[in-house]
Design a protein around this motif. Structure first.
Motif, PDB file in Angstrom:
ATOM      1  N   THR A  82       0.844  -1.197   0.000  1.00  0.00           N
ATOM      2  CA  THR A  82       0.000   0.000   0.000  1.00  0.00           C
ATOM      3  C   THR A  82       0.880   1.248   0.000  1.00  0.00           C
ATOM      4  OG1 THR A  82      -0.149   0.289   2.411  1.00  0.00           O
ATOM      5  CG2 THR A  82      -1.726  -1.229   1.374  1.00  0.00           C
ATOM      6  N   LYS A  83       0.341   2.343  -0.513  1.00  0.00           N
ATOM      7  CA  LYS A  83       1.093   3.587  -0.595  1.00  0.00           C
ATOM      8  C   LYS A  83       1.471   4.103   0.790  1.00  0.00           C
ATOM      9  CE  LYS A  83       2.673   6.813  -3.443  1.00  0.00           C
ATOM     10  NZ  LYS A  83       3.582   6.541  -4.556  1.00  0.00           N
ATOM     11  N   ASP A  84       0.516   4.076   1.725  1.00  0.00           N
ATOM     12  CA  ASP A  84       0.781   4.608   3.065  1.00  0.00           C
ATOM     13  C   ASP A  84       1.858   3.803   3.786  1.00  0.00           C
ATOM     14  OD1 ASP A  84      -1.051   6.616   2.728  1.00  0.00           O
ATOM     15  OD2 ASP A  84      -2.669   5.596   3.795  1.00  0.00           O
ATOM     16  N   GLU A  85       1.749   2.493   3.732  1.00  0.00           N
ATOM     17  CA  GLU A  85       2.739   1.644   4.400  1.00  0.00           C
ATOM     18  C   GLU A  85       4.113   1.824   3.766  1.00  0.00           C
ATOM     19  OE1 GLU A  85       3.542  -3.099   5.441  1.00  0.00           O
ATOM     20  OE2 GLU A  85       1.712  -2.483   4.393  1.00  0.00           O
ATOM     21  N   THR A  86       4.144   1.904   2.453  1.00  0.00           N
ATOM     22  CA  THR A  86       5.406   2.072   1.739  1.00  0.00           C
ATOM     23  C   THR A  86       6.061   3.402   2.103  1.00  0.00           C
ATOM     24  OG1 THR A  86       4.540   0.757  -0.095  1.00  0.00           O
ATOM     25  CG2 THR A  86       6.474   2.101  -0.539  1.00  0.00           C
ATOM     26  N   ARG A  87       5.258   4.466   2.161  1.00  0.00           N
ATOM     27  CA  ARG A  87       5.779   5.790   2.505  1.00  0.00           C
ATOM     28  C   ARG A  87       6.331   5.803   3.936  1.00  0.00           C
ATOM     29  NH1 ARG A  87       1.508   8.284   1.752  1.00  0.00           N
ATOM     30  NH2 ARG A  87       1.824   8.910  -0.416  1.00  0.00           N
ATOM     31  N   THR A  88       5.625   5.178   4.856  1.00  0.00           N
ATOM     32  CA  THR A  88       6.056   5.149   6.254  1.00  0.00           C
ATOM     33  C   THR A  88       7.382   4.418   6.410  1.00  0.00           C
ATOM     34  OG1 THR A  88       3.776   5.243   7.082  1.00  0.00           O
ATOM     35  CG2 THR A  88       5.454   4.358   8.575  1.00  0.00           C
ATOM     36  N   ILE A  89       7.495   3.265   5.780  1.00  0.00           N
ATOM     37  CA  ILE A  89       8.720   2.469   5.881  1.00  0.00           C
ATOM     38  C   ILE A  89       9.898   3.210   5.256  1.00  0.00           C
ATOM     39  CG2 ILE A  89       9.847   0.366   5.067  1.00  0.00           C
ATOM     40  CD1 ILE A  89       7.141  -1.048   5.370  1.00  0.00           C
ATOM     41  N   CYS A  90       9.662   3.836   4.104  1.00  0.00           N
ATOM     42  CA  CYS A  90      10.726   4.572   3.426  1.00  0.00           C
ATOM     43  C   CYS A  90      11.205   5.736   4.287  1.00  0.00           C
ATOM     44  CB  CYS A  90      10.221   5.072   2.079  1.00  0.00           C
ATOM     45  SG  CYS A  90      11.510   5.703   0.977  1.00  0.00           S
ATOM     46  N   ARG A  91      10.273   6.450   4.900  1.00  0.00           N
ATOM     47  CA  ARG A  91      10.628   7.588   5.742  1.00  0.00           C
ATOM     48  C   ARG A  91      11.430   7.139   6.966  1.00  0.00           C
ATOM     49  NH1 ARG A  91      12.572  11.938   5.495  1.00  0.00           N
ATOM     50  NH2 ARG A  91      11.047  12.454   3.855  1.00  0.00           N
ATOM     51  N   GLN A  92      11.082   6.007   7.542  1.00  0.00           N
ATOM     52  CA  GLN A  92      11.798   5.505   8.720  1.00  0.00           C
ATOM     53  C   GLN A  92      13.265   5.230   8.385  1.00  0.00           C
ATOM     54  OE1 GLN A  92       9.309   2.127   9.670  1.00  0.00           O
ATOM     55  NE2 GLN A  92       8.013   3.309  11.070  1.00  0.00           N
ATOM     56  N   ILE A  93      13.514   4.605   7.239  1.00  0.00           N
ATOM     57  CA  ILE A  93      14.896   4.332   6.829  1.00  0.00           C
ATOM     58  C   ILE A  93      15.629   5.639   6.538  1.00  0.00           C
ATOM     59  CG2 ILE A  93      16.378   3.204   5.128  1.00  0.00           C
ATOM     60  CD1 ILE A  93      14.132   1.179   4.684  1.00  0.00           C
ATOM     61  N   ALA A  94      14.962   6.539   5.815  1.00  0.00           N
ATOM     62  CA  ALA A  94      15.582   7.813   5.455  1.00  0.00           C
ATOM     63  C   ALA A  94      15.948   8.621   6.699  1.00  0.00           C
ATOM     64  CB  ALA A  94      14.637   8.618   4.564  1.00  0.00           C
ATOM     65  N   ASP A  95      15.106   8.586   7.725  1.00  0.00           N
ATOM     66  CA  ASP A  95      15.387   9.337   8.954  1.00  0.00           C
ATOM     67  C   ASP A  95      16.626   8.786   9.662  1.00  0.00           C
ATOM     68  OD1 ASP A  95      13.258  11.002   8.544  1.00  0.00           O
ATOM     69  OD2 ASP A  95      11.904   9.988   9.940  1.00  0.00           O
ATOM     70  N   VAL A  96      16.787   7.462   9.637  1.00  0.00           N
ATOM     71  CA  VAL A  96      17.968   6.863  10.267  1.00  0.00           C
ATOM     72  C   VAL A  96      19.219   7.268   9.485  1.00  0.00           C
ATOM     73  CG1 VAL A  96      19.151   4.694  10.781  1.00  0.00           C
ATOM     74  CG2 VAL A  96      16.695   4.920  11.245  1.00  0.00           C
ATOM     75  N   ILE A  97      19.160   7.220   8.171  1.00  0.00           N
ATOM     76  CA  ILE A  97      20.306   7.614   7.354  1.00  0.00           C
ATOM     77  C   ILE A  97      20.633   9.082   7.569  1.00  0.00           C
ATOM     78  CG2 ILE A  97      21.132   7.948   4.985  1.00  0.00           C
ATOM     79  CD1 ILE A  97      19.488   5.454   4.233  1.00  0.00           C
ATOM     80  N   GLY A  98      19.604   9.919   7.626  1.00  0.00           N
ATOM     81  CA  GLY A  98      19.830  11.328   7.872  1.00  0.00           C
ATOM     82  C   GLY A  98      20.462  11.596   9.219  1.00  0.00           C
ATOM     83  N   GLY A  99      20.049  10.813  10.233  1.00  0.00           N
ATOM     84  CA  GLY A  99      20.609  10.971  11.571  1.00  0.00           C
ATOM     85  C   GLY A  99      22.069  10.566  11.661  1.00  0.00           C
ATOM     86  N   LYS A 100      22.458   9.571  10.863  1.00  0.00           N
ATOM     87  CA  LYS A 100      23.835   9.058  10.924  1.00  0.00           C
ATOM     88  C   LYS A 100      24.776   9.744   9.931  1.00  0.00           C
ATOM     89  CE  LYS A 100      25.054   6.376  13.215  1.00  0.00           C
ATOM     90  NZ  LYS A 100      25.568   6.487  14.591  1.00  0.00           N
ATOM     91  N   LEU A 101      24.258  10.080   8.736  1.00  0.00           N
ATOM     92  CA  LEU A 101      25.136  10.567   7.677  1.00  0.00           C
ATOM     93  C   LEU A 101      24.746  11.939   7.152  1.00  0.00           C
ATOM     94  CD1 LEU A 101      25.381   7.294   5.521  1.00  0.00           C
ATOM     95  CD2 LEU A 101      26.879   8.016   7.403  1.00  0.00           C
ATOM     96  N   GLY A 102      23.615  12.465   7.604  1.00  0.00           N
ATOM     97  CA  GLY A 102      23.081  13.696   7.045  1.00  0.00           C
ATOM     98  C   GLY A 102      23.965  14.912   7.260  1.00  0.00           C
ATOM     99  N   ILE A 103      23.760  15.895   6.394  1.00  0.00           N
ATOM    100  CA  ILE A 103      24.528  17.125   6.453  1.00  0.00           C
ATOM    101  C   ILE A 103      24.062  17.979   7.623  1.00  0.00           C
ATOM    102  CG2 ILE A 103      25.082  19.268   5.218  1.00  0.00           C
ATOM    103  CD1 ILE A 103      24.753  17.703   2.623  1.00  0.00           C
TER     104      ILE A 103
END
Length: 273
Positions: A252-273
């Protein structure tokens, strides 16, 4: 009746002549380049204007090319925009039916939608997956003896005719299928169901090996566990920009968006500018 849309780019002169000589009734859009308006709110990057024109003129199909003419984005008679993967699936099925899909093999990239893999499998066609880039697609086609390959972005390679993506050729091949099968594009595109897909680009300050960052690996593992085989996760660095690309496909679109955002937030927290 065909609506070609030329992005005020490289195909603006030759393509109208081509479609006219083939007997298509055409309504030409964005064929007035001035050196500055290429891809400006038009072409394969912005197909909405084409979709509206197709519906307004009751055309059978809309064909949008990009500025340099190597990509095609198609619009069916209802105004729905097809993905490059859907065009690839339509052409693959038709070529297999005619016996010209050598080795019953299609080459695509890691960015192709999961729905393409399902569609090809259902048609008895093997899929070879490469890194992003039509160069990699063409190399794999030559290595495997395949004659059809492409990217979801609209680059499609018909190796029996051309060694690289050619939007005009792809458009002609798609029209060939429509004429031969005597079916509207809205029906032909049902050969493939597009899985909901979300892509988030995360700006990063460095690009360490992703497998060396435990938090990122844990986030990816949690995401794959949540999807439980009903989707996929792809995390990779951009080859040209200081970004990490997170792509998730799911049920589903909502589930896919939520999961993608969770991964992106972790990457941003560790490697983000």
């Amino acid at each position: 009746r065909c609506c070609p849309e030329f992005a005020n780019g490289a195909t603006f002169l030759a393509a109208p002549i081509l479609f006219s000589e083939l007997g298509a009734a055409t309504q030409v859009l964005f064929a007035s380049p001035d050196g500055r308006n290429i891809n400006d709110g038009c072409g394969s990057e912005h197909p909405q204007a084409l979709a509206e024109a197709v519906q307004a003129s009751q055309a059978d199909v809309g064909l949008a090319f990009d500025g340099d003419g190597d990509r095609l984005v198609a619009v069916d008679e209802t105004g729905a925009v097809l993905t490059g993967d859907q065009v690839l699936a339509i052409c693959a099925g038709y070529m297999k039916k005619r016996g010209v899909l050598k080795h019953d093999t299609v080459v695509s990239t890691v960015m192709s939608n999961m729905g393409l893999a399902v569609a090809l499998q259902d048609m008895g066609i093997s899929q070879v997956v490469t890194d992003v880039g039509d160069r990699h697609v063409t190399e794999a086609m030559r290595a495997r003896g395949a004659v059809l390959g492409g990217e979801d972005s609209g680059h499609t390679v018909f190796l029996d005719h051309q060694t690289t993506g050619d939007g005009l050729l792809t458009g002609l091949k798609l029209l060939e299928v429509m004429v031969a099968e005597q079916k509207p594009l809205s029906e032909l595109q049902r050969v493939m169901t597009v899985f909901p897909q979300v892509l988030i680009n995360v700006d990063v300050s460095s690009k360490p090996d992703l497998e060396s960052v435990p938090e990122i690996q844990a986030a990816i593992a949690d995401a794959e566990k949540s999807l439980n085989g009903k989707g996929r996760v792809l995390v990779r660095y951009s080859g040209t920009q200081p970004q990490c690309r997170v792509m998730v496909e799911g049920p589903t679109k909502d589930e896919t968006r939520t999961i993608c955002r969770q991964i992106a937030d972790v990457i941003g927290g560790k490697l983000g500018i």
